[in-house]
Write an enzyme that holds these catalytic residues in place. Structure first.
Site, PDB file in Angstrom:
ATOM      1  N   GLU A  65       0.802  -1.214   0.000  1.00  0.00           N
ATOM      2  CA  GLU A  65       0.000   0.000   0.000  1.00  0.00           C
ATOM      3  C   GLU A  65       0.841   1.275   0.000  1.00  0.00           C
ATOM      4  OE1 GLU A  65      -1.717   1.778   3.091  1.00  0.00           O
ATOM      5  OE2 GLU A  65      -3.098   2.756   1.703  1.00  0.00           O
TER       6      GLU A  65
ATOM      7  N   GLN B 246      -6.025  -7.815  -4.098  1.00  0.00           N
ATOM      8  CA  GLN B 246      -6.103  -8.095  -2.659  1.00  0.00           C
ATOM      9  C   GLN B 246      -7.234  -7.308  -1.999  1.00  0.00           C
ATOM     10  OE1 GLN B 246      -3.142  -6.773   0.457  1.00  0.00           O
ATOM     11  NE2 GLN B 246      -2.684  -8.959   0.470  1.00  0.00           N
TER      12      GLN B 246
ATOM     13  N   CYS C 262      -2.120  -6.964   7.806  1.00  0.00           N
ATOM     14  CA  CYS C 262      -1.816  -5.534   7.954  1.00  0.00           C
ATOM     15  C   CYS C 262      -1.766  -5.136   9.441  1.00  0.00           C
ATOM     16  CB  CYS C 262      -2.865  -4.706   7.223  1.00  0.00           C
ATOM     17  SG  CYS C 262      -2.511  -2.956   7.324  1.00  0.00           S
TER      18      CYS C 262
ATOM     19  N   GLY D  15       8.973 -12.278   4.528  1.00  0.00           N
ATOM     20  CA  GLY D  15       9.544 -11.452   5.594  1.00  0.00           C
ATOM     21  C   GLY D  15      11.053 -11.447   5.566  1.00  0.00           C
TER      22      GLY D  15
HETATM   23  C1  FMN Z   1       4.700   0.329   3.271  1.00  0.00           C
HETATM   24  C2  FMN Z   1       4.194  -1.081   3.284  1.00  0.00           C
HETATM   25  C3  FMN Z   1       2.959  -1.358   2.708  1.00  0.00           C
HETATM   26  C4  FMN Z   1       2.475  -2.669   2.704  1.00  0.00           C
HETATM   27  N1  FMN Z   1       1.264  -2.928   2.113  1.00  0.00           N
HETATM   28  C5  FMN Z   1       0.800  -4.212   2.039  1.00  0.00           C
HETATM   29  C6  FMN Z   1      -0.414  -4.525   1.365  1.00  0.00           C
HETATM   30  O1  FMN Z   1      -1.121  -3.654   0.822  1.00  0.00           O
HETATM   31  N2  FMN Z   1      -0.781  -5.832   1.315  1.00  0.00           N
HETATM   32  C7  FMN Z   1      -0.022  -6.834   1.885  1.00  0.00           C
HETATM   33  O2  FMN Z   1      -0.387  -8.000   1.803  1.00  0.00           O
HETATM   34  N3  FMN Z   1       1.117  -6.548   2.531  1.00  0.00           N
HETATM   35  C8  FMN Z   1       1.542  -5.275   2.619  1.00  0.00           C
HETATM   36  N4  FMN Z   1       2.723  -5.007   3.276  1.00  0.00           N
HETATM   37  C9  FMN Z   1       3.473  -6.115   3.892  1.00  0.00           C
HETATM   38  C10 FMN Z   1       4.454  -6.740   2.898  1.00  0.00           C
HETATM   39  O3  FMN Z   1       3.771  -7.303   1.815  1.00  0.00           O
HETATM   40  C11 FMN Z   1       5.284  -7.839   3.566  1.00  0.00           C
HETATM   41  O4  FMN Z   1       4.426  -8.830   4.045  1.00  0.00           O
HETATM   42  C12 FMN Z   1       6.123  -7.316   4.715  1.00  0.00           C
HETATM   43  O5  FMN Z   1       6.724  -6.079   4.410  1.00  0.00           O
HETATM   44  C13 FMN Z   1       7.225  -8.319   5.080  1.00  0.00           C
HETATM   45  O6  FMN Z   1       7.948  -8.695   3.943  1.00  0.00           O
HETATM   46  P1  FMN Z   1       9.315  -7.960   3.485  1.00  0.00           P
HETATM   47  O7  FMN Z   1      10.259  -8.042   4.659  1.00  0.00           O
HETATM   48  O8  FMN Z   1       9.751  -8.744   2.288  1.00  0.00           O
HETATM   49  O9  FMN Z   1       8.947  -6.529   3.189  1.00  0.00           O
HETATM   50  C14 FMN Z   1       3.219  -3.715   3.301  1.00  0.00           C
HETATM   51  C15 FMN Z   1       4.469  -3.419   3.885  1.00  0.00           C
HETATM   52  C16 FMN Z   1       4.956  -2.123   3.881  1.00  0.00           C
HETATM   53  C17 FMN Z   1       6.302  -1.854   4.515  1.00  0.00           C
END
Ligand code: FMN
Length: 313
Positions: free
Chosen positions: A2, A62, A92, A194
């Site tokens: 998002e 989503q 979220c 993650g």
């Molecule tokens: C700014 C931001 C916005 C995010 N928006 C969404 C979203 O809209 N839908 C979702 O499933 N996860 C969202 N996430 C979570 C990420 O998809 C992911 O699960 C989380 O950041 C952990 O994975 P990563 O360490 O690879 O970032 C968001 C994360 C961040 C930091």
């Protein structure tokens, strides 16, 4: 993601092979069936059904909500608009979202996870799959397995697990070994998510969770070729060289060119700073450029600053 990964970012991140699919930012479902324009805003790719990025990577839509009836009504709406897969967000951690009973707040009661998934599954009547994304819990991990099983029982075709509780926010580490327990207990594919920032992280996440597939979030912004790097290693066993600044600057410049068609220049500059900020912790030159450009507000000056020679003396 998002506010971060919209259709233009998806298009650029999937230019090179790597991603099997991409997911939209969440569409917030409260109590009513949303008009088509909301779906098109979050997923402009729906206009050319089936929804896919310009290079053909499928895009899943989503939804985030807690009311099963409203989710079902919006699932039906999405189906009419030619969505090909619906993902439900139970991860979220945002306070405003959780206060209004959305995202990770449902992880406090696995029955609610099952109710939401099942309502969407029934509404879709097998026409397209529903999938789910969870964290390991809200405050602790006691219900992690129950929530995962609830998503499966509700009809989820796959489950993405972000290896942290809601209260852990984005604090490292992500507990990939916990995801292994979930994978062992479920019959549907489980996808580890993650803190995957590099090929080495992917190796570790994969071996600790036992999951073949990983979902990338911030890591794909920090290194836009990360998915490509992982895919290349999977198919050849070889490592691609590190992503150069030149490639990064080209991607940021292309992103600006797409965004400036519809957005005011100052908004485009903030979006560029946001992406550069994601890159800077893991790339020295991105860090230097970020420092150099942090106060720049004019788009053309910002773009020039992406390619000018750095004074490293
Ligand atoms: C700014 C931001 C916005 C995010 N928006 C969404 C979203 O809209 N839908 C979702 O499933 N996860 C969202 N996430 C979570 C990420 O998809 C992911 O699960 C989380 O950041 C952990 O994975 P990563 O360490 O690879 O970032 C968001 C994360 C961040 C930091």
């Amino acid at each position: 993601m998002e506010g971060v990964i919209d259709a233009h970012a998806r298009a650029l991140l999937t230019t090179r092979p790597g991603f099997d699919w991409a997911v939209t930012e969440f569409v917030r479902v409260v109590d009513a069936r949303l008009p088509p324009r909301v779906f098109y805003k979050h997923c402009p790719e729906l206009i050319h059904a089936p929804a896919a990025t310009p290079n053909g990577t499928p895009v899943h839509l989503q939804l985030l909500g807690s009311d099963p009836e409203a989710l079902a009504a919006n699932a039906h709406q999405a189906l009419k608009l030619n969505a090909t897969c619906l993902d439900l967000n139970f991860g979220c951690p945002a306070k405003t979202v959780n206060r209004h009973d959305g995202g990770a707040s449902l992880l406090r009661d696995p029955r609610r996870v099952e109710g939401a998934v099942s309502a969407v599954h029934t509404a879709l009547a097998g026409a397209i799959p529903v999938t789910a994304k969870i964290r390991l819990g809200f405050s602790d991990r006691r219900l992690a397995l129950d929530c995962a099983k609830a998503a499966e029982a509700g009809g989820a075709a796959h489950l993405v697990v972000h290896g942290r509780t809601r209260d852990e926010g984005y604090r490292p580490p992500a507990h990939w070994e916990w995801i292994a327990r979930i994978r062992q207990a479920l019959h549907i594919p489980v996808i580890v998510n993650g803190d995957i920032w590099s090929l080495e992280d992917y190796w570790r996440a994969r071996s600790l969770s036992g999951c073949e597939d990983a979902m990338l979030g911030r890591g794909a912004l920090a290194d836009p070729l990360l998915a490509c790097r992982i895919r290349h290693w999977q198919s050849t066993g070889e490592r691609l060289p590190a992503t150069t600044w030149q490639v990064r600057a080209e991607i940021l410049t292309a992103y600006a060119a797409l965004q400036r068609i519809t957005l005011p220049e100052r908004v485009v500059v903030s979006l560029l700073k946001q992406w550069l900020n994601h890159m800077r912790a893991r790339h020295e030159q991105a860090g230097q450029r970020f420092t150099l450009l942090r106060r720049v507000t004019q788009l053309d000056s910002f773009l020039e600053g992406l390619t000018t020679t750095l004074d490293t003396a």
